[in-house]
Design a protein around this motif. Structure first.
Motif: not given
Length: 350
Positions: A287-298
């Motif tokens: 969790d270094r940048f917003p949208g690091d994780r796949l679920a957040a991108k989707e």
């Protein structure tokens, strides 16, 4: 009385692993240390050209700190877990095949450690995949400062362009990255640690797996964008770095191939204008940048009024790759395998 540590002995210890900055003259080698080829056939002292300097090794390092996941996984793959006294900067869990070996390796930090924490591990070698760790501003410690205390440093050739660090200074590449730079890193580290045959075996295995992953895969110039992280102004793969190498290896065409930086920050409007056929999404476990994780991108691609109009977003033409698979590392073969598998299953729908 306790023995002195390496950082206390500094450059005075005769057996130290010494880094020689620039093109300065090497120190004379004492007669008793001219010898010795071990199991991998390395003869010490060994001098390697690495970026803007030569690095001299009087013997195989005994205590290495690796500042990036990619470098650590190479060392683990070479059977050197017992030499690693610290690791840092991870985007993903360790490879399953290396999990047991990694259990005893101290994690100094999930991202970059402080200089004091690094010194606390008492290394005689510090390795890094990215030169930002050795930068004057915002880095962990410069290579010159390490050399002053008798600590050698090694920067991955994948981050070097005309002898200069891409991610630690010049930002843009003049020459596209090739997999040969990764193989050079494997072979050089194997030579440094006197396990040269293990390095050759690892390179051969990577080459075999890459051939298997791409066999029969040619997507015929379909377009792709690689989104690593960040929601507002996404970091996408430029045309000369590791992620774009995945594209050319599978026949995909990177819509941001004209960008010389490895991961330039762009606008969503420019992504929409390019409208790639496929989106490769970074599945980062951090969790270094917003949208690091796949679920957040989707979720973003589903709900953002600009990004959601992308053809790939509407059809959910996504390939999820771990961050380590998008970086220049031995994980590139896993990235190729996932791209190949996705194409075999979904390519006919494009």
């Amino acid at each position: 009385m306790r023995p002195l540590s390496r950082r206390e002995l500094g450059p005075l210890t005769g057996a130290a692993v010494l880094a020689l900055a620039g093109c300065g003259a090497s120190e004379a080698v004492p007669p008793q240390s001219t010898a010795s080829a071990g199991e991998g056939g390395t003869t010490y002292p060994l001098v390697l050209r690495n970026g803007d300097r030569e690095v001299r090794f009087e013997r195989a390092p005994q205590r290495v700190v690796s500042l990036d996941q990619g470098s650590t996984e190479i060392l683990l793959s070479l059977g050197l877990a017992d030499r690693i006294v610290g690791t840092a900067s991870w985007t993903d869990p360790v490879l399953d095949s290396l999990a047991a070996a990694n259990e005893g390796v101290p994690r100094l930090a999930d991202n970059a450690p402080t200089y004091e924490v690094l010194l606390g591990a008492d290394p005689d070698l510090v390795t890094a995949s990215f030169g930002r760790h050795f930068a004057e501003q915002g880095g962990v410690v410069t290579r010159d400062r390490l050399a002053e205390t008798g600590i050698a440093s090694y920067l991955s050739p994948t981050d070097l362009d005309d002898g200069q660090s891409v991610n630690g200074g010049k930002k843009a590449r003049t020459t596209p990255l090739t997999v040969d730079s990764l193989f050079q890193e494997v072979r050089e580290l194997a030579q440094v640690f006197d396990v040269a045959q293990r390095g050759e075996d690892l390179v051969a295995d990577l080459q075999r797996r890459a051939r298997e992953a791409t066999e029969g895969v040619d997507v015929g110039g379909r377009t792709v964008a690689f989104w690593f992280a960040n929601l507002d102004t996404p970091f996408v793969a430029g045309g000369k770095g590791a992620a774009s190498l995945l594209a050319t290896s599978t026949g995909l065409r990177n819509v941001f191939a004209d960008q010389a930086e490895d991961w330039p920050s762009v606008s969503w409007e420019s992504v929409v204008a390019a409208d790639p056929d496929v989106l490769v999404l970074g599945d980062l476990r951090r969790d270094r940048f917003p949208g690091d994780r796949l679920a957040a991108k989707e979720e973003f691609l589903r709900t953002d009024p600009v990004a959601s109009v992308l053809s790939a977003a509407r059809a959910q033409r996504y390939v999820a790759l771990h961050g380590a698979e998008l970086n220049p590392s031995i994980r590139y073969v896993d990235g190729l395998a996932k791209l190949g598998a996705w194409w075999r299953e979904h390519g006919q729908d494009l």
